[in-house]
Design an enzyme around this catalytic site. Structure first.
Site, PDB file in Angstrom:
ATOM      1  N   CYS A   1      -4.998  -2.256   7.365  1.00 15.15           N
ATOM      2  CA  CYS A   1      -3.967  -2.924   6.559  1.00 15.15           C
ATOM      3  C   CYS A   1      -4.122  -4.450   6.537  1.00 15.15           C
ATOM      4  O   CYS A   1      -3.508  -5.120   5.714  1.00 15.15           O
ATOM      5  CB  CYS A   1      -2.583  -2.538   7.066  1.00 15.15           C
ATOM      6  SG  CYS A   1      -2.292  -0.766   6.896  1.00 15.15           S
TER       7      CYS A   1
ATOM      8  N   HIS B   1       2.431  -7.509   4.174  1.00 12.86           N
ATOM      9  CA  HIS B   1       1.880  -6.161   4.022  1.00 12.86           C
ATOM     10  C   HIS B   1       3.054  -5.188   3.914  1.00 12.86           C
ATOM     11  O   HIS B   1       4.033  -5.300   4.651  1.00 12.86           O
ATOM     12  CB  HIS B   1       1.015  -5.835   5.238  1.00 12.86           C
ATOM     13  CG  HIS B   1       0.624  -4.399   5.303  1.00 12.86           C
ATOM     14  ND1 HIS B   1      -0.015  -3.770   4.258  1.00 12.86           N
ATOM     15  CD2 HIS B   1       0.791  -3.447   6.265  1.00 12.86           C
ATOM     16  CE1 HIS B   1      -0.229  -2.505   4.576  1.00 12.86           C
ATOM     17  NE2 HIS B   1       0.257  -2.287   5.786  1.00 12.86           N
TER      18      HIS B   1
ATOM     19  N   ASN C   1       2.689   2.297   1.085  1.00 13.11           N
ATOM     20  CA  ASN C   1       1.675   1.509   1.782  1.00 13.11           C
ATOM     21  C   ASN C   1       0.299   1.844   1.193  1.00 13.11           C
ATOM     22  O   ASN C   1      -0.239   2.917   1.436  1.00 13.11           O
ATOM     23  CB  ASN C   1       1.725   1.836   3.281  1.00 13.11           C
ATOM     24  CG  ASN C   1       0.734   1.017   4.101  1.00 13.11           C
ATOM     25  OD1 ASN C   1      -0.120   0.325   3.544  1.00 13.11           O
ATOM     26  ND2 ASN C   1       0.839   1.105   5.416  1.00 13.11           N
TER      27      ASN C   1
END
Ligand SMILES: CC(C)(COP(=O)(O)OP(=O)(O)OC[C@H]1O[C@@H](n2cnc3c(N)ncnc32)[C@H](O)[C@@H]1OP(=O)(O)O)[C@@H](O)C(=O)NCCC(=O)NCCS
Length: 344
Positions: A114, A254, A284
């Protein structure tokens, strides 16, 4: 000294949506649980069997090139941040290079889960700052649906597919990437990983039976580390650049969990209206979350805006970047046909 400025953004999102209501039919969950625990309502899924990460990354790059009005042959380097490459080799960057016709570019994939886009941004910036390159494409792209177990309710509600790209070019007036912090700590790697498919556990019938080709995580522990990690580096980068919450135009976090983002913003003294949030619509998308935010807010961004980018992910990897935005988003010519094709 030249700074590396983002001079264009582009994106691609698959057409198919996977909503919370659909997940309710697939696993033991509820729209209410997903929304309150994560902030997600729906995610995009690339369903075409013959398309994967390189396809989305190439479409995002093409979207960007069209907006910037330059030819792919002008690109010097392509960095693709991803944990879901089409295959181990060749790299996704090679596939993108060929697909978009970037005949003068070299490139490579960057694996940092990520935090991949953030690490790609600081890596790409070095090539610009050194004077070595004039145009570097940094792409965050992941087809998370390819490594998600859709019978595991603790992970499958969280992730989606998507890609977004930025172009880095030199700026001599002080706009661009001003500062960045990158961190890794592999001691807790088992808390978020994919055990199978690599050289340690090459694919066998057994690894497949044991579902080792799927992402695994200890959600509660990852959550704790993520809250601490993202808030720490965000606060640190503000402090060492003499910034307060008032100086920040946007936090670009994020998008893993709305509660992680809220905790980071609180620590930075930033209110919700200054936080880019699109987790509700995409979930995500791993390496794509931050550039997808920049894309969604591009129209709203002005030259000189102070942005703090922050991420946390598998590895663990985490970091933050201080960016002085380089152009007025309202001046970007919108090709409505191209936009419709990219965003559905
Ligand atoms: C995964 C995550 C959303 C779970 O939220 P949480 O508040 O920590 O929930 P817990 O894991 O403590 O689980 C609470 C309960 O909800 C249940 N649950 C888990 N997923 C569920 C789902 N989709 N629907 C309904 N219930 C669910 C659990 O089984 C548990 O039940 P139990 O108490 O009977 O055992 C959260 O931990 C998280 O976001 N972690 C970070 C993950 C992440 O971002 N990873 C990507 C890299 S940054």
């Amino acid at each position: 000294m030249n700074f590396a400025a983002i001079t264009a953004v582009g994106h691609f999102l698959p057409e198919d949506r996977l909503t919370n209501a659909e997940l309710e039919q697939m696993i033991d969950t509820s729209d209410e649980w997903i929304r309150t625990r994560t902030g997600i309502r729906e995610r995009r899924i690339l369903r075409d069997k013959d398309k994967a990460t390189a396809y989305m990354a190439a479409r995002a790059a093409e979207n960007l090139l069209k907006k910037r009005g330059i030819d792919a042959s002008e690109i010097d380097a392509i960095i693709v941040a991803t944990v879901t490459p089409d295959m181990f080799f060749p790299s996704t960057a090679c596939l993108v290079q060929a697909e978009i016709g970037a005949t003068n570019a070299w490139g490579f994939d960057l694996s940092a889960a990520c935090s991949g886009f953030l690490f790609g941004l600081s890596t790409g910036a070095k090539f610009i700052e050194s004077g070595r390159h004039k145009k570097v494409l940094v792409i965050g792209a992941d087809k998370m649906s390819s490594i998600i177990d859709y019978t595991d309710r603790t992970t499958c509600v969280l992730f989606g597919d998507g890609a977004a790209a930025v172009l880095l070019e030199p700026d001599s007036e002080g706009y661009g990437l001003i500062d960045s912090i990158e961190r890794v700590d592999g001691s807790n790697w088992k808390m978020l990983c994919m055990h199978g498919g690599g050289s340690l556990n090459p694919p066998t019938h057994e690894t497949v039976d044991q579902k080792m080709h799927y992402l695994r995580q200890e959600g509660r522990m990852v959550f704790r580390y993520a809250v601490e990690g993202m808030a720490d580096v965000s606060a640190e980068i503000m402090e060492r650049n003499g910034l307060t919450g008032d100086d920040i135009r946007y936090l670009v976090p994020h998008q893993a969990n709305l509660r992680i983002i809220d905790a980071t913003a609180r620590r930075m003294g930033i209110t919700r209206d200054k936080v880019m949030l699109n987790i509700e619509r995409y979930g995500n998308t791993t390496a794509a979350t931050i550039p997808l935010c920049l894309m969604d807010w591009e129209k709203d961004l002005r030259r000189g805006d102070n942005l703090i980018l922050a991420a946390f992910g598998g590895g663990f990897t985490w970091g933050a970047a201080y960016l002085k935005w380089a152009y007025d988003g309202k001046d970007v010519a919108v090709d409505t046909e191209a936009e419709a094709a990219a965003s559905h």
